[in-house]
Design an enzyme around this catalytic site. Structure first.
Site, PDB file in Angstrom:
ATOM      1  CE  LYS A 221      -4.401  -1.677   1.757  1.00 59.69           C
ATOM      2  NZ  LYS A 221      -5.463  -1.540   2.752  1.00 59.69           N
TER       3      LYS A 221
ATOM      4  CG  ASP B 276      -8.652   0.632   2.623  1.00 62.48           C
ATOM      5  OD1 ASP B 276      -9.438  -0.151   2.060  1.00 62.48           O
ATOM      6  OD2 ASP B 276      -7.439   0.389   2.773  1.00 62.48           O
TER       7      ASP B 276
HETATM    8  P1  NAP Z   1      -1.098  -3.776   9.797  1.00 60.05           P
HETATM    9  O1  NAP Z   1      -0.636  -2.572   9.084  1.00 60.05           O
HETATM   10  O2  NAP Z   1      -0.261  -5.007   9.816  1.00 60.05           O
HETATM   11  O3  NAP Z   1      -1.453  -3.353  11.316  1.00 60.05           O
HETATM   12  C1  NAP Z   1      -1.883  -4.298  12.256  1.00 60.05           C
HETATM   13  C2  NAP Z   1      -2.095  -3.619  13.606  1.00 60.05           C
HETATM   14  O4  NAP Z   1      -2.664  -4.571  14.496  1.00 60.05           O
HETATM   15  C3  NAP Z   1      -0.805  -3.100  14.245  1.00 60.05           C
HETATM   16  O5  NAP Z   1      -1.088  -1.886  14.883  1.00 60.05           O
HETATM   17  C4  NAP Z   1      -0.464  -4.207  15.256  1.00 60.05           C
HETATM   18  O6  NAP Z   1       0.188  -3.737  16.425  1.00 60.05           O
HETATM   19  C5  NAP Z   1      -1.845  -4.659  15.661  1.00 60.05           C
HETATM   20  N1  NAP Z   1      -1.783  -6.065  16.114  1.00 60.05           N
HETATM   21  C6  NAP Z   1      -1.359  -7.151  15.408  1.00 60.05           C
HETATM   22  N2  NAP Z   1      -1.422  -8.258  16.160  1.00 60.05           N
HETATM   23  C7  NAP Z   1      -1.862  -7.863  17.397  1.00 60.05           C
HETATM   24  C8  NAP Z   1      -2.120  -8.546  18.607  1.00 60.05           C
HETATM   25  N3  NAP Z   1      -1.924  -9.866  18.724  1.00 60.05           N
HETATM   26  N4  NAP Z   1      -2.553  -7.825  19.668  1.00 60.05           N
HETATM   27  C9  NAP Z   1      -2.746  -6.484  19.577  1.00 60.05           C
HETATM   28  N5  NAP Z   1      -2.518  -5.784  18.452  1.00 60.05           N
HETATM   29  C10 NAP Z   1      -2.078  -6.471  17.371  1.00 60.05           C
HETATM   30  O7  NAP Z   1      -2.500  -4.270   9.181  1.00 60.05           O
HETATM   31  P2  NAP Z   1      -3.661  -3.357   8.541  1.00 60.05           P
HETATM   32  O8  NAP Z   1      -3.476  -3.200   7.086  1.00 60.05           O
HETATM   33  O9  NAP Z   1      -3.836  -2.137   9.371  1.00 60.05           O
HETATM   34  O10 NAP Z   1      -4.921  -4.319   8.724  1.00 60.05           O
HETATM   35  C11 NAP Z   1      -5.367  -4.662   9.998  1.00 60.05           C
HETATM   36  C12 NAP Z   1      -6.696  -5.406   9.943  1.00 60.05           C
HETATM   37  O11 NAP Z   1      -7.708  -4.560   9.384  1.00 60.05           O
HETATM   38  C13 NAP Z   1      -6.657  -6.636   9.014  1.00 60.05           C
HETATM   39  O12 NAP Z   1      -6.274  -7.751   9.743  1.00 60.05           O
HETATM   40  C14 NAP Z   1      -8.084  -6.729   8.520  1.00 60.05           C
HETATM   41  O13 NAP Z   1      -8.814  -7.585   9.352  1.00 60.05           O
HETATM   42  C15 NAP Z   1      -8.641  -5.327   8.681  1.00 60.05           C
HETATM   43  N6  NAP Z   1      -8.919  -4.687   7.375  1.00 60.05           N
HETATM   44  C16 NAP Z   1     -10.182  -4.781   6.922  1.00 60.05           C
HETATM   45  C17 NAP Z   1     -10.513  -4.203   5.717  1.00 60.05           C
HETATM   46  C18 NAP Z   1     -11.929  -4.288   5.236  1.00 60.05           C
HETATM   47  O14 NAP Z   1     -12.189  -3.992   4.062  1.00 60.05           O
HETATM   48  N7  NAP Z   1     -12.861  -4.638   6.085  1.00 60.05           N
HETATM   49  C19 NAP Z   1      -9.542  -3.513   4.968  1.00 60.05           C
HETATM   50  C20 NAP Z   1      -8.233  -3.430   5.469  1.00 60.05           C
HETATM   51  C21 NAP Z   1      -7.941  -4.036   6.689  1.00 60.05           C
HETATM   52  P3  NAP Z   1       1.801  -3.610  16.529  1.00 60.05           P
HETATM   53  O15 NAP Z   1       2.118  -2.231  15.971  1.00 60.05           O
HETATM   54  O16 NAP Z   1       2.064  -3.731  17.970  1.00 60.05           O
HETATM   55  O17 NAP Z   1       2.381  -4.719  15.695  1.00 60.05           O
END
Ligand code: NAP
Length: 272
Positions: A66, A102
């Site tokens: 992204k 998004d």
């Molecule tokens: P990302 O950039 O990898 O960020 C993940 C975040 O979650 C980070 O802040 C991470 O914290 C935190 N995290 C990961 N594992 C954790 C745990 N065990 N306990 C507490 N916090 C944790 O991912 P992203 O792109 O933001 O996406 C995140 C989620 O959003 C996806 O898994 C998906 O389910 C959802 N999403 C949904 C859509 C939709 O269309 N509905 C679109 C995009 C994303 P740290 O900084 O501490 O690692």
């Protein structure tokens, strides 16, 4: 030659985007095909050259590309600039542009609740959290706060958007009009069955939006409902960001109800 569309990410896993966009092309009678293009980070440069050479009409961009795609583009929309990430590539007047739908995917489901959203807590500080902060600012939420497992990342994100942050441990210490989960906690796989929020911590909470969409019914949403709190599912975000992409590429606004049914049936059939 029929138009070519697709999604890049690594790994791509079980993306529902091909299902949605191929349905869109079929139902609107448009020629073309939407494919899944799993692309390793080291192959991104070659892929972007191909987008230009083949004039690929539309690309959805997901993790981990992204931000990495941005240097290969001719320009960004205002929303993509604000978020600092791109999930949609499209052509405008011969230029390859990046947008971020998004944000629209989060704004649209929350818009009917706008008047009730005085305060919001964003859980997580990754890419989806950036889109959530931009969306909440667009909606005019007066108080927006970020909590993340790694506190330094919450602080950095809050600084970028001019917001406040709280510690992960202190996230449930006070009520919020809205909680938005942008962590993968609750998602199918290793995190299924977990929640980013204590089951007994919904006192005074007005609305919960879980961006996780597979499964549709997460532990967080189940707990919130049990506590009498209104909920929004990540399926609504997925649907709205996809519909916005389709309209950017084709100019066609797809029928929302049909698209929702399509995704819901697929998720239920695959155990979501
Ligand atoms: P990302 O950039 O990898 O960020 C993940 C975040 O979650 C980070 O802040 C991470 O914290 C935190 N995290 C990961 N594992 C954790 C745990 N065990 N306990 C507490 N916090 C944790 O991912 P992203 O792109 O933001 O996406 C995140 C989620 O959003 C996806 O898994 C998906 O389910 C959802 N999403 C949904 C859509 C939709 O269309 N509905 C679109 C995009 C994303 P740290 O900084 O501490 O690692």
């Amino acid at each position: 030659m029929p138009a070519s569309y697709g999604i890049i990410g690594w790994p791509l896993g079980h993306s529902k985007s091909p299902l949605l966009h191929n349905w869109g092309l079929r139902t609107s009678g448009l020629p073309g095909k939407y494919e899944a293009w799993p692309t390793e980070p080291k192959k991104l440069k070659a892929f972007m050259a191909e987008v230009r050479a083949r004039r690929i009409k539309g690309v959805s961009v997901t993790i981990p590309h992204k931000q990495a795609v941005m240097p290969y583009l001719d320009g960004l929309t205002e929303r993509a600039t604000r978020v600092g990430a791109v999930n949609t590539l499209f052509w405008a007047e011969g230029k390859l542009m990046g947008d971020n739908t998004d944000v629209a995917g989060i704004v649209a489901p929350l818009a009917p609740y706008k008047e009730r959203l005085q305060s919001a807590l964003v859980l997580g500080a990754g890419g989806a959290a950036r889109a959530a902060c931009a969306a909440l600012q667009e909606l005019g939420v007066a108080e927006i706060c970020v909590a993340n497992r790694t506190e330094a990342k919450a602080q950095a994100l809050a600084k970028d958007f001019g917001l406040a942050s709280v510690s992960w441990e202190g996230r449930a210490a006070r009520p919020w009009s809205l909680i938005v989960n942008t962590t993968p906690l609750g998602m199918k796989g290793e995190h299924q069955g977990t929640s980013p929020w204590p089951a007994n911590g919904f006192e005074g909470v007005g609305l919960v939006f879980d961006l996780v969409y597979n499964p549709v019914r997460t532990v967080l949403l189940g707990d919130a409902k049990k506590a009498g709190v209104e909920v929004l599912s990540g399926l609504q975000m997925f649907l709205q960001q996809g519909l916005a992409q389709f309209e950017i590429w084709t100019g066609v606004a797809l029928e929302e109800k049909g698209a929702r049914q399509l995704l819901m049936m697929d998720l239920l059939a695959t155990g979501g």
